[in-house]
Design a protein around this motif. Structure first.
Motif, PDB file in Angstrom:
ATOM      1  N   ASP A   1      32.234  47.728  48.009  1.00  0.00           N
ATOM      2  CA  ASP A   1      31.300  47.906  46.897  1.00  0.00           C
ATOM      3  C   ASP A   1      31.725  49.007  45.934  1.00  0.00           C
TER       4      ASP A   1
ATOM      5  N   GLU B   1      41.474  38.528  48.198  1.00  0.00           N
ATOM      6  CA  GLU B   1      40.332  39.224  47.598  1.00  0.00           C
ATOM      7  C   GLU B   1      39.641  38.312  46.595  1.00  0.00           C
ATOM      8  N   ILE B   2      38.312  38.260  46.694  1.00  0.00           N
ATOM      9  CA  ILE B   2      37.480  37.425  45.831  1.00  0.00           C
ATOM     10  C   ILE B   2      36.459  38.319  45.160  1.00  0.00           C
ATOM     11  N   GLU B   3      36.385  38.239  43.849  1.00  0.00           N
ATOM     12  CA  GLU B   3      35.443  39.079  43.106  1.00  0.00           C
ATOM     13  C   GLU B   3      34.045  38.478  43.166  1.00  0.00           C
TER      14      GLU B   3
ATOM     15  N   GLU C   1      29.679  39.099  42.320  1.00  0.00           N
ATOM     16  CA  GLU C   1      28.863  39.727  41.279  1.00  0.00           C
ATOM     17  C   GLU C   1      28.551  41.165  41.676  1.00  0.00           C
TER      18      GLU C   1
ATOM     19  N   ASN D   1      30.103  43.826  40.752  1.00  0.00           N
ATOM     20  CA  ASN D   1      31.359  44.579  40.902  1.00  0.00           C
ATOM     21  C   ASN D   1      31.735  44.830  42.357  1.00  0.00           C
ATOM     22  N   ARG D   2      31.420  43.892  43.221  1.00  0.00           N
ATOM     23  CA  ARG D   2      31.818  43.993  44.619  1.00  0.00           C
ATOM     24  C   ARG D   2      32.951  43.013  44.879  1.00  0.00           C
ATOM     25  N   ILE D   3      33.734  43.293  45.913  1.00  0.00           N
ATOM     26  CA  ILE D   3      34.877  42.448  46.241  1.00  0.00           C
ATOM     27  C   ILE D   3      34.736  41.965  47.675  1.00  0.00           C
TER      28      ILE D   3
ATOM     29  N   SER E   1      36.703  40.662  50.674  1.00  0.00           N
ATOM     30  CA  SER E   1      38.068  40.665  51.197  1.00  0.00           C
ATOM     31  C   SER E   1      38.101  39.771  52.428  1.00  0.00           C
TER      32      SER E   1
END
Length: 160
Positions: free
Chosen positions: A123, A99-101, A103, A105-107, A109
């Motif tokens: 999201d 998992e990568i964050e 901008e 607040n979305r991730i 995967s």
């Protein structure tokens, strides 16, 4: 009374027509880095925007067909994501998720299974999922491809 309505609607239409914006597209600003094409249709693309110095990675959402999802990344993020994919995918691990964050607040995967990878975005409310891609298709996304990038008269981007 009918004549007043006709005059009113014709004036309203004339005002709307004269107030439309003419969008000029600057095709020198865009550069197609790569694309994924499945069954003759573009399934994913990576476009560089010179004025923002950013990359836009877009993919077709397999959950909702014909809806594309995109996210922005800079040069370093693009290189790190590609390096992560080419380092981890050949290991042929089953059901590996990184998992990568992003901008907003979305991730992102990054799901890998054997020799395939899927880029999915969460999201906070719903998933946007790509198809499963082999490494050769991901290479064509992150590397120079033979595709062409056009900007239509209405300002939308068309990838061939």
């Amino acid at each position: 009374m009918k004549s007043y309505l006709v005059i009113f609607f014709s004036l309203l239409l004339a005002i709307n027509i004269s107030s439309q914006l003419n969008i000029k597209s600057d095709s020198d600003n865009l550069k197609l880095i790569g694309r994924i094409k499945l069954l003759g249709e573009v399934n994913g693309s990576l476009i560089y925007f010179k004025d923002k110095n950013m990359y836009l990675l877009s993919f077709l959402n397999r959950v909702y067909d014909y809806k594309f999802e995109s996210f922005w990344m800079n040069e370093q993020s693009k290189n790190e994501l590609y390096q992560l994919i080419i380092d981890e995918l050949p290991k042929k691990e089953k059901n590996k998720i990184i998992e990568i964050e992003l901008e907003d607040n979305r991730i992102l995967s990054l799901e890998m299974h054997k020799k395939r990878a899927s880029l999915n975005i969460w999201d906070g409310y719903k998933w946007y999922k790509t198809y499963w891609y082999k490494l050769r298709l991901l290479n064509s996304l992150f590397n120079k491809d033979k595709g062409r990038l056009y900007t239509k008269a209405d300002g939308t981007i068309f990838i061939e």
